[in-house]
Every structure is written in C-alpha cells, then in structure tokens.
Design an enzyme around this catalytic site. Sequence first.
Site, short mmCIF file in Angstrom:
data_model
loop_
_atom_site.label_atom_id
_atom_site.label_comp_id
_atom_site.label_asym_id
_atom_site.label_seq_id
_atom_site.Cartn_x
_atom_site.Cartn_y
_atom_site.Cartn_z
N THR D 43 0.83 -1.21 0.00
CA THR D 43 0.00 0.00 0.00
C THR D 43 0.86 1.26 0.00
O THR D 43 0.57 2.24 -0.69
CB THR D 43 -0.92 0.00 1.24
OG1 THR D 43 -1.76 -1.14 1.16
CG2 THR D 43 -1.78 1.26 1.29
N HIS D 46 1.97 1.90 -3.41
CA HIS D 46 0.91 2.54 -4.22
C HIS D 46 0.89 4.05 -3.95
O HIS D 46 0.72 4.85 -4.88
CB HIS D 46 -0.47 1.96 -3.89
CG HIS D 46 -0.68 0.57 -4.39
ND1 HIS D 46 -0.81 0.27 -5.72
CD2 HIS D 46 -0.79 -0.61 -3.73
CE1 HIS D 46 -0.99 -1.04 -5.86
NE2 HIS D 46 -0.98 -1.60 -4.67
N ILE D 178 2.15 -11.06 2.01
CA ILE D 178 1.07 -11.65 2.83
C ILE D 178 0.80 -13.09 2.41
O ILE D 178 0.60 -13.96 3.24
CB ILE D 178 -0.22 -10.79 2.75
CG1 ILE D 178 0.07 -9.39 3.32
CG2 ILE D 178 -1.35 -11.45 3.53
CD1 ILE D 178 -1.12 -8.45 3.28
N GLY D 266 -6.93 -10.43 -1.65
CA GLY D 266 -6.35 -9.57 -2.69
C GLY D 266 -7.41 -8.66 -3.27
O GLY D 266 -8.56 -9.07 -3.48
#
Lengths: 351, 351, 351, 351
Positions: D43, D46, D178, D266
């Site tokens: 994240t 991103h 993950i 996801g």
Amino acid sequence: MTAMQALRKIAPEPGFVLQEVPVPEIGASDVLIRVEKAGVCGTDQHIYSWDRWAEHRIHPPVTIGHEFMGKVAAIGPAVRSVRVGDRVSAEGHIACGVCLLCRTGEAHICEHVEIIGVDRDGSFADYIAMPEGNVWPLDPGIPDQYAAVFDPLGNAVHTVMAAGVSTKSVAITGVGSIGLMAIPVARAAGAASVFAIDVNPAKLELAARVGADATFSATDPGLVDEILERTNGDGVDVLLEMSGSGSAIDLGLSLVRNGGRAALLGIPSDNVNINLAERIIFKGLTVLGINGRRMFETWYQTQALVKTGRVDLRPIITHILPFRDFDRAFALMRSGEAAKIVLDLKGDLAP
Amino acid sequence: MTAMQALRKIAPEPGFVLQEVPVPEIGASDVLIRVEKAGVCGTDQHIYSWDRWAEHRIHPPVTIGHEFMGKVAAIGPAVRSVRVGDRVSAEGHIACGVCLLCRTGEAHICEHVEIIGVDRDGSFADYIAMPEGNVWPLDPGIPDQYAAVFDPLGNAVHTVMAAGVSTKSVAITGVGSIGLMAIPVARAAGAASVFAIDVNPAKLELAARVGADATFSATDPGLVDEILERTNGDGVDVLLEMSGSGSAIDLGLSLVRNGGRAALLGIPSDNVNINLAERIIFKGLTVLGINGRRMFETWYQTQALVKTGRVDLRPIITHILPFRDFDRAFALMRSGEAAKIVLDLKGDLAP
Amino acid sequence: MTAMQALRKIAPEPGFVLQEVPVPEIGASDVLIRVEKAGVCGTDQHIYSWDRWAEHRIHPPVTIGHEFMGKVAAIGPAVRSVRVGDRVSAEGHIACGVCLLCRTGEAHICEHVEIIGVDRDGSFADYIAMPEGNVWPLDPGIPDQYAAVFDPLGNAVHTVMAAGVSTKSVAITGVGSIGLMAIPVARAAGAASVFAIDVNPAKLELAARVGADATFSATDPGLVDEILERTNGDGVDVLLEMSGSGSAIDLGLSLVRNGGRAALLGIPSDNVNINLAERIIFKGLTVLGINGRRMFETWYQTQALVKTGRVDLRPIITHILPFRDFDRAFALMRSGEAAKIVLDLKGDLAP
Amino acid sequence: MTAMQALRKIAPEPGFVLQEVPVPEIGASDVLIRVEKAGVCGTDQHIYSWDRWAEHRIHPPVTIGHEFMGKVAAIGPAVRSVRVGDRVSAEGHIACGVCLLCRTGEAHICEHVEIIGVDRDGSFADYIAMPEGNVWPLDPGIPDQYAAVFDPLGNAVHTVMAAGVSTKSVAITGVGSIGLMAIPVARAAGAASVFAIDVNPAKLELAARVGADATFSATDPGLVDEILERTNGDGVDVLLEMSGSGSAIDLGLSLVRNGGRAALLGIPSDNVNINLAERIIFKGLTVLGINGRRMFETWYQTQALVKTGRVDLRPIITHILPFRDFDRAFALMRSGEAAKIVLDLKGDLAP
C-alpha cells in the site's frame, strides 16, 4: 437536584428500604439517566429475601434493580454517542473492556464483570450512572414497558439465538418470566413448534396464551411419550432450560434428540447429578452455558423482534405499578400471581 | 400395466410430445411411483423452448419433469423403507453415493449427480422409477399440491436456511416462483423483515400478498435509500438472489450491510462483471453458492414448515391443471400469468 | 474356505475363547473382508473381564473386535465401489440408513446403530462381513498398522475437530490410547499448545514423547496455577475429556476459560455430580458430547493427517503381536504396560 | 521533544519527503508511541508511486506507514491499560466504536473506519498517537521485527482462520509478502497440504522455503491436473486468494472442490468477470470477503502462533534497513528483490 429516592439493601437481612441518597456523580465517559420504568426480577427477590446466594454475593449498602429505561439527564465531557434527553435503556453488565473476552466480542462473559443492582448501585432509583459504552439508545418504535425489560427479554433472545431454533422443535423447561418470554421469541425466531414444561398450571396457561404449541406439567407421566409422538419419535431438536432445577435439567436433556442442542440459562442452586453418558455423550449433544446477553448483538436482535411486532409481551407484563408500591410488587412475585412486574418511577417520587 | 403416457422431448427443437412409452423397469433397490401431481418449473420451460442451455445439456429423447408426488406402485426386492401404496415425493438429484461429497453429508453437490427430467427420464409421466434412497415418505399433514412442489420449495428453504435469517432483515432479488416461496419461508424461519425486488409488478403484488414487508421495482431510483432507511442506514443483513440477472446481483450485493450474507440461487446465463473489491471484499461479505436441496436436511425443514402451517403457498400455486393441458400450462408460464402450476396426472390418462 | 478362527465371548463370564466358526455369509450389498491386522481396545478389555457394562450390553456368543484392516475376499452382486483384493478398513458402527440422523449426515449417532464386536460379530476373526457402505478403501500411503486403528484414531480426530483447536490452547484429561492419539492429532490440526493430564506417569511420559507441550499429574496441587500461567491467566481454550472420570471432568471443566469449548469422549460409568452454574453456565461454555466418528468426514480427515505424515503414531502402537498371543495382549493392557496393541492375523491362523 | 522526523506525502505526485513535523498531541484516551520498527507495505508503494487508487484515497499532506511496534512514550489521563515504557504494537484501523459492526464484534469492517498512514498520520515517524483501544501490549516472547509486521501477518492469519484450514488442502494464489506469510500460518493452523501459485519464480522459491508442499507457476498448463491428482481428483478444500488478479481469482475458484471455501483478500483494481454459475453456484462454494484483522481475535491468534514458535517468518523478512534508507527500501520493493522490509527507526533519527 442533588438528592434522590433509591430502593436499597442496607443490612444483611431480609427486606429493602426506600432511602434518600445523593444523585450519583458521573465521570468523563459516563451518562446519568433519569430512570422512568424498571423491571422487577427474580434476582431482586433473592436479594429481598436474603437467601444463601444473596448472603455470599451482595455487600450492603447497595441500590437494587438492573432492568430499566429512562432519559439521559447529563453526560460526561467525553461522551459522544448520546445526548441529554435521549430515551435509553442500558446493559447492566459492566465489562472491563481489556480482557481476552472483552477484546474478542464476548464481553458478556468478561471475568471482571460488575452487575448493576448486585455489585454496584442499580436502577430502582430516580437516577443511575452508566458508562457510555453500556447505554442503548432506544428506537422510537419500542414502547417504554418493553424497553424496561430488555435485560430479561435479552436473556431469552440470547438463549434462543444461541440454541438456533429456525424450523426446529423446541422444549422449554421452566416458564417463569424469562421462560415465558422465550416462547414468543422462539416462535418469532422461526421455531416450528414450542413445548412448554413447568410445575405451575397458571404459568402453563400463560405459556399457551403467548404461543406454546403444547404445554405439559413436569410431573405428567405421559409427557415423554407425547413429546416423542409430536416429534416423529425423535425427540425435540432444541432444549431451552430456564428452571435451574436438577430434575428439570435431567428431564429436558432426556427429551432432546440425538445431535440436538441444549441451552442452559437457569442457574441451579446446587450441584446437579447427571448421567453424562446417556444424556450428553452417546447422543452427541451440544450443551451451551448461557450468561447475560451478547453486547450488543442480542440487543439488536431484541430490537428487531420488538420493533417489527414479531414479539408481543403484553400477556407477560402482568403489572405496571408505581414505584412506591414496591412492597406489593414483591408480594405479588412471591405469591406467583405476577409474571413480569414493571415499576413506574416517573410519576411520584422524582424531585 | 406395461405402457404409459409421458411428456417427452424427442428431438433437438422446441416443444414437447405426449407419447406412449413402456412403464420403467425397476432394479433391486428401486421404487416405482405412480405420479399423481407434478409441478411445472422454469427449467422445463427452457427445455420446451430449446434455448442454449437446453441445447448443451439435454440429450433427447427424454421424459421431462422433476417435481412430483404420487403413490408407490412397486418396489424392488431390496427395498425396505417404503411399501406399495405409500404416499411419497422424491429428491430428483440422484447422487453417486461414494464420492467425497456423498460421504460427507453433501450429496446435493455430488459431482456425478444425475437429475430426473434432465439427465434421465422424469416425472411428467404416469410412472417414474427412483432409487429407494431418493424417495421421501410424505407425512399425512402435507397436502398433495404442496408435496408436488417440495423440489422448488426445497430450493427456497435451502437458500433461506443457508443464509440464516432468524431476526434478520432480508432482501430477495427476483420473485419468480422460488423467490415468491422464499418470502413465507423466510418469515416462518424467523426473518424480522423481508423486502422483495423484481421488474414485474404482478409478481411484486403477489410478493406482498405472501408476506413481503415491502416490495420494490428493481428500476425504482429511490430503492437503495428506502431500504437503507428501513435498516437504520446499515443495509440488509441478508440477500437471497433468485433472479440470475447480473444487474440484480450487483444491486442486491450493494444492499447488503458490511459483514452480511448473500445466498446465490439464481443462475446467470452469462458471466457477470463484479466489483469484487467494493461489493464483497471490503464489506467482509459471506457469499454462498446454493444448489439443489440438502439431502435430507432441507426436506425435514420443509416438512416442518408446511406441516405446522407456518408456510402457506396457496397464493403461489396459481393453477392446478389436468396433465393433458400441458400446452396451456407452458403458455401460461410464458405469458407470466402463472406463478406456480401443478399438473394433475391422476385423473385422465392413467390406465 | 468355509471355516475360520474367531475370538469369541461364548458365555456370560470373564475370558475369551478362540473357536472355529463358519466364515460369514454375505448379502447382495455386503463385502467379505480377510482381516489382516486388528487393534485391541479398552472396550474389548471390558468384555473380557465381563464388567457391569458388558453384562448389560453383550449377548454371547459373539465374536469380539472392532478395529481392523484387511483385504476384500468376496463381494455381493450389488457391490460396486470395492473389488476383491482391495485393501480396506471399515467403520464399525452400522447405521440404519433411514432415520433422521442417517438422512442428515449424522449417521454416527443413528439411534438404531449396531456395533461390530459388540452387537454383532466383530473383527478378531479371519473374516468379517460388512455392508458396502461401511467399507473404507485404503489409500496406498496409509501403513497397515495405522489403518488397523482408524477406529480409535478416528475417535481422537472427531473429538479434536469437533472442539476446533486451530491456534488454541488445549488440555487433554486422560491419556489412554485415544488420549495419546489426540496429542499429535491436535498438534497437526493446529493447536498452539497441548497440555496432557493423567494419573499414570508412564502415560504422561509417552504424552510428552508424542508432542504434549507440558504434562501434569492429575493430583499435582500446582496444576491449575501452572496452566493458568501458561495461558495468560485465562485458562485453556479447549478441553478434550478422554478419561470418563468424574473428578477429571470437574478438573478439566475448571481449566477451561470463559467462552471455551469442552468435548467429552470419555464415558463415565456412573452419574457425575457437576456444579453446572460455575463450570458451564456462568462461563458460557460449549460442551460437546462425542460419539464414534463422523461418516465419513472424520475418515477423510484421518486419512489426510496420516497420509501427509502430519501424525506419527509409532510411539503409541507399543506392540504388534500375532493373533494367537491374544491372552498376552490382554495381560499387557491390564498391566498398563501397553498403550495400543495391534494383533496380526495374517500369518498364523488363516487357512 | 516537540519536533520529529516523519516520512510524508506532501503533494499529489509520486515520492515521499522526510520532514520535520511536530510530535502529535494526544487526547485523554490516547497513547503516544515512540516507533521503533515499522514494516513497508505494498500500500505504501501505491501511495509512493501515486497510482489511481492513491489519487482517489489519499489527501496530502499525510504521514505514511501503518505497520509498526515501539514503546509507550506518554499516555492521556483516562488511559488505564498501558503504561509509559510498555512495548506495544497497534491495530491501524481506527473504528468508530458505536456502529452496528463495532457493537457486534466486527469493528474490523466498521463503515466509518480511519486507517493510519492512509486517512490520518501513520507510523513512518518517530512518534505516533493511537487511541488506547487500538494499542496491543506485546508479549515478551514476540521479537521486535515480528511485532512490527503484526498488521500484514494478521491479514494472513485472519484469512486463514476465516477459511478454516484444519486438516484441509489449501491453494494460495499470489505469494507476495502476505501470501508468503499465509503459508507457515496455514501449516501451523493445521492445513494438511499447501499449494502456492504465482507468476514470480523467486517468490515461488521462497514459498517452498517457508513450507509450501508444492509450488506452481500460474501459467503452467499442467497445474490443474496436478492439483487434482494431489487432491484425489476433488480439487482443494480451500482457496486463499491473495493476488487481486482477475485471472488468478478465476483459476483459484476453478481449483476449489464442490462445497469448498474461498477467502478473498487480494483487492482487484478493476471489475472482475466471473462465471458465477460454474465457479460458485453449482459448486455450492462459500466465498468470504476478507478485510483487515478481527479486533482482537486475530491478534490473539497471531500472538499464539508466533509466541509458540509455530510460525517462522525469518525467510520472509528479507531486509531490515535504517529509516533513512527508505528510498532504497522502496526501490527494493519495486524490483521484486525484497519480500518484507522492516525499517528501523530507533537508531538514527530520534531526538
């Protein structure tokens, strides 16, 4: 507004006393509630009569009462979810908030719980202080007298929902006020049939009025055969045990079919002698201990059932009495004449 | 008694033909059933009109029909659980019995399933042969016309019970005959409120008659806001998707609250374009694919609901027609005039 | 091949007799199995010593034994899922197939169950006849001696999986052979920690060898404190009760945290006196009666655990003895020297 | 101690800036934490690269970072459960506390959630302020670098535990950090076999090192056949979808057996085109949307797995870098060289 009336246990002996006491002070996250209606519970009766349980659990002086509704009179500076004037009820189990149970959605079985009217001052008073997290804002669709008994009604809902009754046959052993409430709750929650069992014919009559498909005296020798006949010879899918009586527990478990579920809410005062092999193990039963109400899943369920009119408690709330008649209320409970009594605190004693 | 009438698909083209064919032979563990009443299903309509699905799935010649009840006419030598003369219905999914699913209580999703009226001869005939394990003895309390539609009613019950509706708010997208049945079933199973959504005003009117708390045209621009308002701004707890329409699936999922459940029974004819992130993942939804009926948990549940009178299908079974009027039945279905049609095979064609 | 050797109870008195009896005949749906290895169970010991339970349950003459594996020697004409020569084990609970339990995936608690080696002839014999539906084809990855004890191993797996141990702390009261098996099973099924409790130091030593994180003498006065300390003061998440002892049940329940789960497999010979209020109700416990093995979910789970090497039973199967040494086997069991004994029937007695 | 260093997004464009900003002020119920170690997440990447998602969600200026551990530096006057000096991590989803979800144990899907490092200042800074209810006191048995990644590790644990893997076969699509964590977690939680699928050979190699029983390139044409062969022809019991790729979701769902479960973590960046009929409905699949971590059930589970040594993350935490090397950390992530990177904030920048 600094003094108020409260019904209190002031000494280790039978009876209650109506006293003038200070209005409770509230902390930053607390809510002060003007009590308007409050339910009378069997637990209050135990405290009144000062039985063995009360002797061990209650430390006078303490204000009694744990079922109620009212209006918010004041809020602490950190309170954000309710405002002065809001119509509210409240969960009477005050959980610690930081233990494993509290942090995993099971605050109703917090090991450090404090119960209002038992471990700390309760709701038979003009005012009660509650932590914000325990306050339940009332939907306008919920009448006052129902809101006042959301605590015991929540016990019934929690038991019914934990057991899972949708399309099932259900036996209820013990139809005191919570057992009675469990009948329309089970029906509304989807039970296909509900059988009520008790020793008290008046309670059984009331059970039939609130929706039991059949009622049975616990001493009826034909009971087992008739319930088997009504369940294709299998026995009931679900037992809701609400008596706390050892013999009722044994009878109830014997009625459950293999693979069935039994939810135990009634609290036996002594050890119970059980044939675990025949009653639970060989049958592959699931037995659930039930305590309090889920915070706040049960409250949402209760609200849904009452607000939509699926549950009608009118025949169960047999008396609404002014607060000052509390002695009469306890006499009515002792005599067995009353099912559920609600005290009205709004009219007569407030400043 | 060697020949009988049967409604058959005999060539890869639209239409059915009523033919005289031999009465089926039965094996050691089979049961021959004299069909008395049989329901007409949307699947039969697909086969009648010979659409793309039918083209790929159906191998003519085959006798159509999969919802029925009747009386046992003969049994194989190894059959022990039913007798000649017994009133029965039957599960139309014939499972293999030895796969992982069959051996773990999930025969309804057996990978090697054969469906009567689709993969092998069905029930629009004077007689049908069924394996003993698929036969469901009928309780005397179940009327014939209800017993004839235990298959689609079972779809509704399976969907409702898998979703879990007790004390919940429920939206149903698509109220064809199974969606309509799901309304009284959800109410009886404990739903606190049921909202029906469809594009067909006549079906919505019927939905209201069988117990929907509110009905909505799928194209109503205020639908989302009104359902949010009726659910405290949260959205519904449960979606029952019974349309198979991509846009209805999207709408339905958008109505479900965070943490809610969606049961999908309607079968989309094409791929569906879904915003998985917004509709399912961020919301923490549980989505259940629903197929057939649990053998035989669903049947017991259906029996309990019908026998106790909790579910009333009278407004949904709009027509009971003699078998010879099958063409009119399919015309009524095409026109949308009929909800559920039951054919009566007892009177006119049997030897 | 018409006569065979069988270990039988022939009179209502202690002991077994090795007799020549006819090879069982098989019906159309039955499978005749040449027994190769068979486990010795505590139940066999009860029958051997002719205790009160045996007196009431066993009707001599009957062949004993219910845990086994072997090869298919013959099949009835209707059998399709196994062939002569297949290596198989079998579920020893023969269910009726048509009751509510059998028809809803719960055949393991069928009310009309018959158990091999108890209610009908068992597996301490060269041959045994089983219904096709009870036969379990063995994966090549399962060694013979493990396959021979899938029955008790399945009890352990059923108990562990019903309780749900993934990431949980687990206490096991009673580490006889099934309790011992439950240790590696619980570890493989995801338990974060496993505590074994027994009165027998040798069994506790074995418990540590098969993976218990800590072992405790049931009479250790510091047991409760140490288990609380190892569970952050909460108590264990899960109890697996495998002793059948009233005092162990009470101790075990006292160790479970509020909201925990207890699975009861051990069968008390007498009624048990329980403080239901403190042990189950206030705690909000879920108590599960466990019987047999789920057909056949447990068998698939057991197969997965053994085949992938997640569970290692080598230290638990302490003896593999020839069939003729059965008396020595029962003496070893009585003395407590043996954990699990497997009899080898292949070598010495077969025709 | 009034100023501190923080890694911030200060304008709607790619990149981060290390700035001096004021140490956050805390309210009565807040905790000020000196950040010591903080994980770098996809994240964050991103937000760094300022993609479409970031453009819509992030409102600069804001401090980035949401995975961390540190020590309590100061507490507000109402804080009771932690003290200055305590070693802590924290749940980064700040829930409203009063909505239906928050009040029914599902705060992880609160509709009004705010996420640190996204909606408000995060943990790539010397100090972060957190509400007391979000703080997680660290067990001494949890190493710092593991504690710093309890957020993504918790995602993996939540997904695995929601799916339920005990004794099951599991496929994981997407083994980013993950997905990689999910492998030892699934093994520790009881999975019988774990199959990892990805397009990146280096990630698959790492997957094998942390315990995958088999690894597959997503483009391997033999993948489906081999997984079927390894699952007795049934397909896997459980899918853990951790890629967010539409084609991986389709592939993953095709691998699940009838009646299986799929947990979707996801996040697809676009709509996904799904054959709902074949992939979900006919199969009777259960599909779970997974978001965040359960508060705090997942944290307890994660703690149990790490503390008992059941889960070993050493091969997954590929880099521990000083805070000032954050640009190198993002370069390593972009290049695919790193699996999980932890930044050390203790040494170099604090006042």
